[in-house]
Design an enzyme around this catalytic site. Sequence first.
Site, PDB file in Angstrom:
ATOM      1  N   ASP A 186      12.360 -39.556  33.392  1.00 57.70           N
ATOM      2  CA  ASP A 186      11.746 -38.772  32.323  1.00 57.70           C
ATOM      3  C   ASP A 186      11.033 -37.526  32.837  1.00 57.70           C
ATOM      4  O   ASP A 186      11.231 -36.427  32.314  1.00 57.70           O
ATOM      5  CB  ASP A 186      10.735 -39.624  31.553  1.00 57.70           C
ATOM      6  CG  ASP A 186      11.392 -40.537  30.536  1.00 57.70           C
ATOM      7  OD1 ASP A 186      12.614 -40.439  30.347  1.00 57.70           O
ATOM      8  OD2 ASP A 186      10.679 -41.352  29.928  1.00 57.70           O
ATOM      9  N   HIS A 244      17.136 -44.653  27.604  1.00 59.33           N
ATOM     10  CA  HIS A 244      15.792 -44.514  28.150  1.00 59.33           C
ATOM     11  C   HIS A 244      15.901 -44.230  29.635  1.00 59.33           C
ATOM     12  O   HIS A 244      16.978 -44.355  30.245  1.00 59.33           O
ATOM     13  CB  HIS A 244      14.961 -45.774  27.907  1.00 59.33           C
ATOM     14  CG  HIS A 244      14.372 -45.836  26.526  1.00 59.33           C
ATOM     15  ND1 HIS A 244      13.404 -44.954  26.100  1.00 59.33           N
ATOM     16  CD2 HIS A 244      14.608 -46.679  25.481  1.00 59.33           C
ATOM     17  CE1 HIS A 244      13.061 -45.242  24.855  1.00 59.33           C
ATOM     18  NE2 HIS A 244      13.790 -46.276  24.454  1.00 59.33           N
TER      19      HIS A 244
END
Length: 384
Positions: A171, A141
């Site tokens: 991200d 992540h």
Amino acid sequence: MSRHPTDPPGRDVAGPLDGVRVVELAGIGPGPFAAMLLADLGADVVRVDRPGPSPLGGDPARDVTNRNKRSVLVDLKSPGGPDTVRALASRADVLLEGYRPGVAERLGVGPEECLAANPALVYGRMTGWGQQGPLAPRAGHDIGYIATAGALSMIGAPGGPPAVPVNLLGDYAGGSLYLTTGVLAALLTARATGRGQVVDAAIVDGTAHLTAMFWGMLAEGTWQDTRGRNLLDGGCPHYAVYETSDGGWMAVGALEPQFYAAFTALLGLDAGELPDRADPRNWPALRTLFATRFKTATRARWTDVFEGTDACVAPVLSLREAAGHPHLTGRGTYTEAYGVTQPAPAPRFSGTPGTLRRPPAVPGAHTPEVARDWGVPELLKDHR
């Protein structure tokens, strides 16, 4: 709050990517955001959703990252599913996928198969670790990617733990924005040569790339490779945040001498009596002085003092507060569309502005019209 145009625009104002067709294989995080950015700029983005609930749950009608898109349902594990996606790819300019390395190939929709169907296709791949390398097949992540790339170590107070910058840094900055940049660059090449290619966008690569300036500063000895000791990481007292008397916060970025002079004057301090800010040994004393002054009044009071000046000081606003700030309201930075407050398209174009043409796509809602518009009758078969 200003309202961004939401009515379907004429073709002359649909955005700079009007006419570009994009297939998005549904995923989470940076892939959908990259596709949203392309859609905001006018591309016809068709999201291929899988049957069943969303991996993250929630109401798809409020998933802002799916605005301006159309959705079809295809089960890639069904016998005809891969053929349908390849048929879409054959009519597209761009395909985006965010699976782990090797998954798209196993499903029959990898680069080899899709480029065989459309040699001019730009095949964009979004992963955390990239397509190759020891960690490529591993899960991850944002927080792990930016930790590995070195960026997380730079954020936070000295002696304390690294501060988690939500998932904006990895991200979206290191992932989505690099994917869209790569895809658009490859699209220019494809338009010029007729040859498509694969764009391997890895969050660790993009995040590392974002740190370029600091590698230069490390090389010249003007950056310490430790958290909270430097000019731009909160170590500097005139580039930091300070608490106000009511528990609010003010952000100070008074780096240049003229801005620093305005800042100290408005803070009620005599610059001539302050320690030399150029000497880092004086930073703790300056920080104490600034912190003491900010604690004497509320955030609203300090906002009134600094707003509209060149002191480079701003209140730290929440999301809802930001949407109501006079400057952002005046620019239409935030808007309310389809019942949801959200950022308006960015950046801005003088002749072909981005628009909010569609609400977030509900999975499968546009299957018949995409089958008609793209000429893909395979979509009308039951792939669920």
